[in-house]
Scaffold this motif. Structure first.
Motif, mmCIF file in Angstrom:
data_model
loop_
_atom_site.group_PDB
_atom_site.id
_atom_site.type_symbol
_atom_site.label_atom_id
_atom_site.label_comp_id
_atom_site.label_asym_id
_atom_site.label_seq_id
_atom_site.Cartn_x
_atom_site.Cartn_y
_atom_site.Cartn_z
ATOM 1 N N GLY A 151 0.822 -1.203 0.000
ATOM 2 C CA GLY A 151 0.000 0.000 0.000
ATOM 3 C C GLY A 151 0.848 1.242 0.000
ATOM 4 N N GLY A 152 0.203 2.385 0.150
ATOM 5 C CA GLY A 152 0.925 3.646 -0.007
ATOM 6 C C GLY A 152 0.999 3.971 -1.478
ATOM 7 N N CYS A 153 1.271 5.225 -1.787
ATOM 8 C CA CYS A 153 1.195 5.679 -3.180
ATOM 9 C C CYS A 153 2.084 4.863 -4.116
ATOM 10 C CB CYS A 153 1.612 7.140 -3.270
ATOM 11 S SG CYS A 153 0.800 8.168 -2.083
ATOM 12 N N ASP B 219 -7.956 -2.229 0.825
ATOM 13 C CA ASP B 219 -8.152 -0.771 0.867
ATOM 14 C C ASP B 219 -6.859 -0.049 0.481
ATOM 15 O OD1 ASP B 219 -9.925 1.543 1.826
ATOM 16 O OD2 ASP B 219 -8.075 1.876 2.951
ATOM 17 N N ARG B 220 -5.731 -0.594 0.908
ATOM 18 C CA ARG B 220 -4.448 0.053 0.606
ATOM 19 C C ARG B 220 -3.986 -0.214 -0.826
ATOM 20 N NH1 ARG B 220 -0.900 -2.551 3.763
ATOM 21 N NH2 ARG B 220 -2.247 -3.538 5.276
ATOM 22 N N GLY C 53 -7.104 8.538 1.724
ATOM 23 C CA GLY C 53 -5.713 8.338 2.107
ATOM 24 C C GLY C 53 -4.993 7.508 1.065
ATOM 25 N N CYS C 54 -3.852 6.985 1.441
ATOM 26 C CA CYS C 54 -2.960 6.370 0.454
ATOM 27 C C CYS C 54 -3.430 5.008 -0.031
ATOM 28 C CB CYS C 54 -1.562 6.208 1.054
ATOM 29 S SG CYS C 54 -0.674 7.752 1.172
ATOM 30 N N VAL D 273 -3.258 9.555 -9.338
ATOM 31 C CA VAL D 273 -4.691 9.736 -9.617
ATOM 32 C C VAL D 273 -5.185 11.057 -9.032
ATOM 33 C CG1 VAL D 273 -7.002 8.787 -9.193
ATOM 34 C CG2 VAL D 273 -5.124 7.249 -9.775
ATOM 35 N N ALA D 274 -4.750 11.374 -7.816
ATOM 36 C CA ALA D 274 -5.175 12.626 -7.175
ATOM 37 C C ALA D 274 -4.672 13.837 -7.957
ATOM 38 C CB ALA D 274 -4.665 12.664 -5.741
ATOM 39 N N ARG D 275 -3.426 13.757 -8.436
ATOM 40 C CA ARG D 275 -2.853 14.880 -9.190
ATOM 41 C C ARG D 275 -3.603 15.077 -10.515
ATOM 42 N NH1 ARG D 275 2.218 13.106 -10.617
ATOM 43 N NH2 ARG D 275 2.725 12.905 -8.419
ATOM 44 N N LEU D 276 -3.904 13.972 -11.194
ATOM 45 C CA LEU D 276 -4.648 14.070 -12.463
ATOM 46 C C LEU D 276 -5.986 14.761 -12.263
ATOM 47 C CD1 LEU D 276 -4.055 10.464 -13.869
ATOM 48 C CD2 LEU D 276 -3.267 12.579 -14.926
#
Lengths: 118, 313
Positions: free
Chosen positions: A43-45, B43-44, B230-231, B238-241
């Protein structure tokens, strides 16, 4: 005649300053004799996230144990694959980030520095 | 990337997809993910906030993405009483299972492929849906345990395009008796017909629209992305796009008159996009955002290809 040296096996090390802070955190949690679990979870970005946890139950069955600067690190075997060669340091000061993993296996890290890919 | 081709006869309007059954047992895959960390790990790894699934019967769709924010597969995540049912695309099953396995490090998680032991039927259309009125009270991707012909089945409320559907999953041994009951007063359609149907509905599919060539925002999957959770792997990209409006392409429905040779779309001499799924005279494709307007005519070889509508509209 040239001598050939056997390379040291990759291990995980902790800097003296990081060890001091581990002991401070352990004391603050009321567990001055506790040890540090170091690991990785999915997980994590970027794909993998570092895990640091003060533990007082001793090592698990599949843990590698590293002892340095009076601190014992427990690393489960699968995490060890991703962490071999890592130096756990502590970055203080105005721009400090706390514990920092200098991991030679990390190809990319995300903005916050807690996530990496291999 | 695979370019899917549906049946070469007929057109969308001729297909009656109300009150029909399609056997998706091989088209979709089913994983059972067990362990106390299962929902946390999933989820992660994916785009939706799966930690909201707090009780058996709840479910949602979530996109598995690479660390570059590209699509691996669109998953159905369903909270069972004793584990999690993950519905994958059939061809993506191994890839999804391996992905979960790779990222299971310190976690208590085990995933088991139950595709071979289970069947998966999709009932399409409002009339099919009316057979099980109890499902009206649940939300999309949630499910109920129901009994059909004495067999215990999982009935998941779902949608294809705007059409209500009901997915019936049960033990392989019970498939014959369940099918017999359901087919006593409804028709069965082939996978080839279903392929044309899902293209007409703008529903993306693995290997065509759901590939690592595209991100979930381009593929019209924004409803399955939680931007405050969250991450997760690929979250930063994806968030930046989304935040900086950097999505370059859109999934669109296309029509044309003849048959297409090739799949590259042009506006004048400029590359404008690509056709990813084809049926007879219609299809899906990704086009650059500046061209993504209904009515825009692009060229594919000698043919004129018209954008009918955006797939996510």
């Amino acid at each position: 005649m040239a001598t050939r040296t056997t390379p040291e096996p990759l291990t995980i090390t902790i800097s003296e300053e990081a060890a001091v802070h581990v002991k401070q955190f352990a004391a603050a949690e009321g567990k001055p004799e506790a040890d540090l679990r170091v690991g990785v979870k999915g997980g994590g970005c970027s794909g993998l996230t570092y895990v640091l946890e003060i533990v007082d139950g001793g090592p698990g069955e599949n843990d590698q144990i590293v002892e340095e600067h009076d601190v014992r690190l427990y690393v489960d075997k699968k995490s060890y694959i991703f962490l071999a060669g890592t130096v756990l340091e502590y970055s203080g000061g105005l721009n400090g980030k706390g514990f920092v993993f200098n991991n030679p296996n990390a190809k990319t890290t995300c903005g916050c520095g807690t996530s990496f890919s291999v | 990337m695979t370019q899917r081709t549906g049946s070469t006869t007929g057109n969308v309007a001729e297909l009656n997809f109300n009150d029909v059954l399609v056997d998706l047992s091989s088209y979709l895959g089913r994983l059972r993910v067990n362990g106390s960390d299962a929902i946390d790990l999933l989820d992660r790894l994916s785009t939706n906030r799966l930690t909201d699934l707090t009780a058996p019967g709840m479910g949602m769709r979530s996109v598995l993405t690479t660390n570059k924010g590209r699509v691996i597969d669109l998953l159905g995540i369903h909270m069972m009483g004793n584990g999690i049912l993950v519905v994958t695309s059939g061809a993506a099953l191994r890839k999804v299972a391996d992905w979960i396995e790779f990222y299971t490090i310190m976690e208590d998680v085990e995933n088991v492929d139950i595709s071979g032991n289970t069947f998966h039927l999709r009932l399409i259309g409002i009339d099919a849906y009316k057979r099980f009125p109890e499902v009206n009270n649940i939300t999309n991707s949630s499910f109920l345990e129901i009994e059909i012909s004495g067999s215990s089945c999982t009935a998941i409320r779902t949608k294809v395009g705007g059409d209500l559907c009901l997915d019936i999953i049960g033990r392989k041994d019970d498939e014959g008796s369940v099918r017999q009951i359901l087919l006593s007063d409804m028709d069965e359609r082939s996978l080839l017909d279903y392929e044309r149907y899902r293209i007409s509905k703008g529903e993306p599919a693995f290997g065509s629209e759901l590939t690592e060539d595209f991100n979930p925002l381009e593929a019209g999957l924004i409803d399955y992305i939680h931007f405050n959770k969250g991450c997760y792997i690929g979250q930063e990209v994806v968030a930046r796009l989304n935040t900086y409006d950097k999505v370059q392409r859109k999934l669109v429905k296309l029509t044309w008159q003849g048959s297409l040779c090739g799949r590259n779309l042009y506006s004048g001499d400029q590359s404008a996009g690509i056709v990813t799924s084809m049926a007879n005279g219609f299809g899906l494709g990704f086009v650059r955002k500046i061209h993504a307007e209904p009515g825009t005519v692009l060229a594919c070889g000698e043919e004129s290809v018209t954008i009918v509508e955006l797939s996510s509209d």
